[in-house]
Design a protein around this motif. Structure first.
Motif, mmCIF file in Angstrom:
data_model
loop_
_atom_site.group_PDB
_atom_site.id
_atom_site.type_symbol
_atom_site.label_atom_id
_atom_site.label_comp_id
_atom_site.label_asym_id
_atom_site.label_seq_id
_atom_site.Cartn_x
_atom_site.Cartn_y
_atom_site.Cartn_z
ATOM 1 N N PHE A 50 0.830 -1.201 0.000
ATOM 2 C CA PHE A 50 0.000 0.000 0.000
ATOM 3 C C PHE A 50 0.869 1.258 0.000
ATOM 4 O O PHE A 50 0.564 2.232 -0.679
ATOM 5 C CB PHE A 50 -0.923 0.006 1.228
ATOM 6 C CG PHE A 50 -1.966 -1.081 1.211
ATOM 7 C CD1 PHE A 50 -2.880 -1.169 0.180
ATOM 8 C CD2 PHE A 50 -2.035 -2.017 2.227
ATOM 9 C CE1 PHE A 50 -3.848 -2.157 0.150
ATOM 10 C CE2 PHE A 50 -2.992 -3.012 2.221
ATOM 11 C CZ PHE A 50 -3.906 -3.086 1.178
ATOM 12 N N GLU A 51 1.971 1.244 0.753
ATOM 13 C CA GLU A 51 2.843 2.426 0.815
ATOM 14 C C GLU A 51 3.490 2.715 -0.536
ATOM 15 O O GLU A 51 3.554 3.873 -0.967
ATOM 16 C CB GLU A 51 3.925 2.239 1.883
ATOM 17 C CG GLU A 51 4.833 3.463 2.022
ATOM 18 C CD GLU A 51 5.785 3.387 3.195
ATOM 19 O OE1 GLU A 51 6.669 4.263 3.285
ATOM 20 O OE2 GLU A 51 5.657 2.459 4.016
ATOM 21 N N LEU A 70 -1.539 14.570 -2.169
ATOM 22 C CA LEU A 70 -1.825 13.578 -1.143
ATOM 23 C C LEU A 70 -2.522 12.402 -1.819
ATOM 24 O O LEU A 70 -3.548 12.572 -2.483
ATOM 25 C CB LEU A 70 -2.737 14.174 -0.066
ATOM 26 C CG LEU A 70 -3.257 13.210 1.002
ATOM 27 C CD1 LEU A 70 -2.107 12.673 1.839
ATOM 28 C CD2 LEU A 70 -4.286 13.902 1.897
ATOM 29 N N ALA A 71 -1.948 11.223 -1.663
ATOM 30 C CA ALA A 71 -2.548 10.024 -2.249
ATOM 31 C C ALA A 71 -2.685 8.963 -1.178
ATOM 32 O O ALA A 71 -1.939 8.957 -0.188
ATOM 33 C CB ALA A 71 -1.690 9.507 -3.396
ATOM 34 N N ASP A 72 -3.639 8.105 -1.371
ATOM 35 C CA ASP A 72 -3.769 6.988 -0.442
ATOM 36 C C ASP A 72 -3.820 5.696 -1.233
ATOM 37 O O ASP A 72 -4.206 5.680 -2.405
ATOM 38 C CB ASP A 72 -5.023 7.129 0.437
ATOM 39 C CG ASP A 72 -6.245 6.463 -0.190
ATOM 40 O OD1 ASP A 72 -6.585 6.790 -1.337
ATOM 41 O OD2 ASP A 72 -6.854 5.610 0.471
ATOM 42 N N CYS A 124 -4.931 1.383 5.410
ATOM 43 C CA CYS A 124 -4.747 2.563 4.565
ATOM 44 C C CYS A 124 -3.381 3.181 4.827
ATOM 45 O O CYS A 124 -2.980 3.337 5.989
ATOM 46 C CB CYS A 124 -5.836 3.601 4.869
ATOM 47 S SG CYS A 124 -5.587 5.202 4.055
ATOM 48 N N VAL A 125 -2.691 3.525 3.764
ATOM 49 C CA VAL A 125 -1.460 4.311 3.865
ATOM 50 C C VAL A 125 -1.669 5.603 3.085
ATOM 51 O O VAL A 125 -2.068 5.570 1.917
ATOM 52 C CB VAL A 125 -0.238 3.552 3.306
ATOM 53 C CG1 VAL A 125 0.986 4.462 3.301
ATOM 54 C CG2 VAL A 125 0.031 2.302 4.121
ATOM 55 N N LEU A 126 -1.421 6.730 3.743
ATOM 56 C CA LEU A 126 -1.480 8.039 3.097
ATOM 57 C C LEU A 126 -0.062 8.514 2.830
ATOM 58 O O LEU A 126 0.826 8.349 3.680
ATOM 59 C CB LEU A 126 -2.173 9.059 4.005
ATOM 60 C CG LEU A 126 -3.685 8.974 4.155
ATOM 61 C CD1 LEU A 126 -4.150 9.944 5.223
ATOM 62 C CD2 LEU A 126 -4.383 9.289 2.837
ATOM 63 N N LEU A 139 5.700 12.604 3.531
ATOM 64 C CA LEU A 139 5.090 12.299 4.825
ATOM 65 C C LEU A 139 4.130 11.138 4.616
ATOM 66 O O LEU A 139 3.250 11.202 3.754
ATOM 67 C CB LEU A 139 4.331 13.526 5.346
ATOM 68 C CG LEU A 139 3.604 13.408 6.675
ATOM 69 C CD1 LEU A 139 4.576 13.063 7.800
ATOM 70 C CD2 LEU A 139 2.882 14.710 6.998
ATOM 71 N N THR A 140 4.293 10.058 5.373
ATOM 72 C CA THR A 140 3.385 8.918 5.254
ATOM 73 C C THR A 140 2.805 8.560 6.623
ATOM 74 O O THR A 140 3.473 8.708 7.646
ATOM 75 C CB THR A 140 4.081 7.664 4.680
ATOM 76 O OG1 THR A 140 5.137 7.260 5.551
ATOM 77 C CG2 THR A 140 4.631 7.932 3.296
#
Length: 204
Positions: A50-51, A70-72, A124-126, A139-140
């Motif tokens: 996911f990251e 910003l993506a997820d 979820c990873v942002l 930034l994650t």
């Protein structure tokens, strides 16, 4: 890093944009969707985690728009299916599958599974990047929401697998809660909360 004044949410999903805008409403940052910036081809999401996919999307759209993005990347991990559909959650039933088709395939895969083995989680990873540069500011954050997969959908809100994802503590599915409630408890809500906290520190 310069002070971020606006962020592009790198998704075509209006539901995600709404959730993120709601979570970031107290920050001095303007939240825009991809639709506000034009029409772009989608990147190939070939990351194994996911990251990796979140960073891939954020950098791709930051390079195209010239703005912080910003993506997820998020998905459903079902224990009895070896944590599938995982990173393939959005295209579980095919490359352009609808939520209904993905949910149908999941229910078929779990048709013979007893209730005790229908456990899973949303992860979820942002990823927020300042630019498309691999060496730029990154930034994650990550959030996880544990639950069970129902045998039939419940609720009218949310999107994706929300109507099938039941949380015993609330006695509700993610499709039966409001956006505000969802932001407090969901995987994306948790990741967003951590992101907002970190952004507040950077913006001081």
């Amino acid at each position: 890093m310069e002070k971020i004044q606006e962020i592009i949410v790198a998704t075509q999903n209006a539901g995600k944009v709404k959730e993120i805008s709601q979570a970031m409403r107290h920050l001095p940052i303007k939240v825009l969707s991809l639709a506000d910036c034009g029409t772009f081809p989608e990147p190939i999401e070939n990351g194994g985690t996911f990251e990796e996919n979140a960073l891939l999307k954020a950098r791709y759209y930051a390079a195209l728009t010239g703005k912080p993005c910003l993506a997820d990347d998020s998905g459903l991990e079902v224990d009895s299916l070896g944590k599938a559909p995982g990173v393939y959650s959005a295209r579980y039933a095919g490359e352009h599958a609808t939520d209904k088709e993905n949910n149908h395939k999941l229910l078929q895969a779990l048709a013979a599974m007893p209730e005790a083995k229908r456990t899973g989680r949303f992860r979820c990873v942002l990823a927020l990047v300042e630019s498309g540069d691999l060496h730029g500011f990154v930034l994650t954050t990550e959030g996880v929401c544990e639950g069970e997969i129902l045998q039939q959908p419940r609720g009218e809100h949310g999107f994706g697998y929300d109507p099938l994802f039941f949380m015993p503590k609330l006695n509700k599915t993610l499709a039966e809660v409001t956006v505000e409630e969802k932001n407090q408890i969901s995987h994306r809500g948790q990741a967003l909360g951590k992101l907002v906290d970190k952004l507040q520190e950077y913006l001081k």
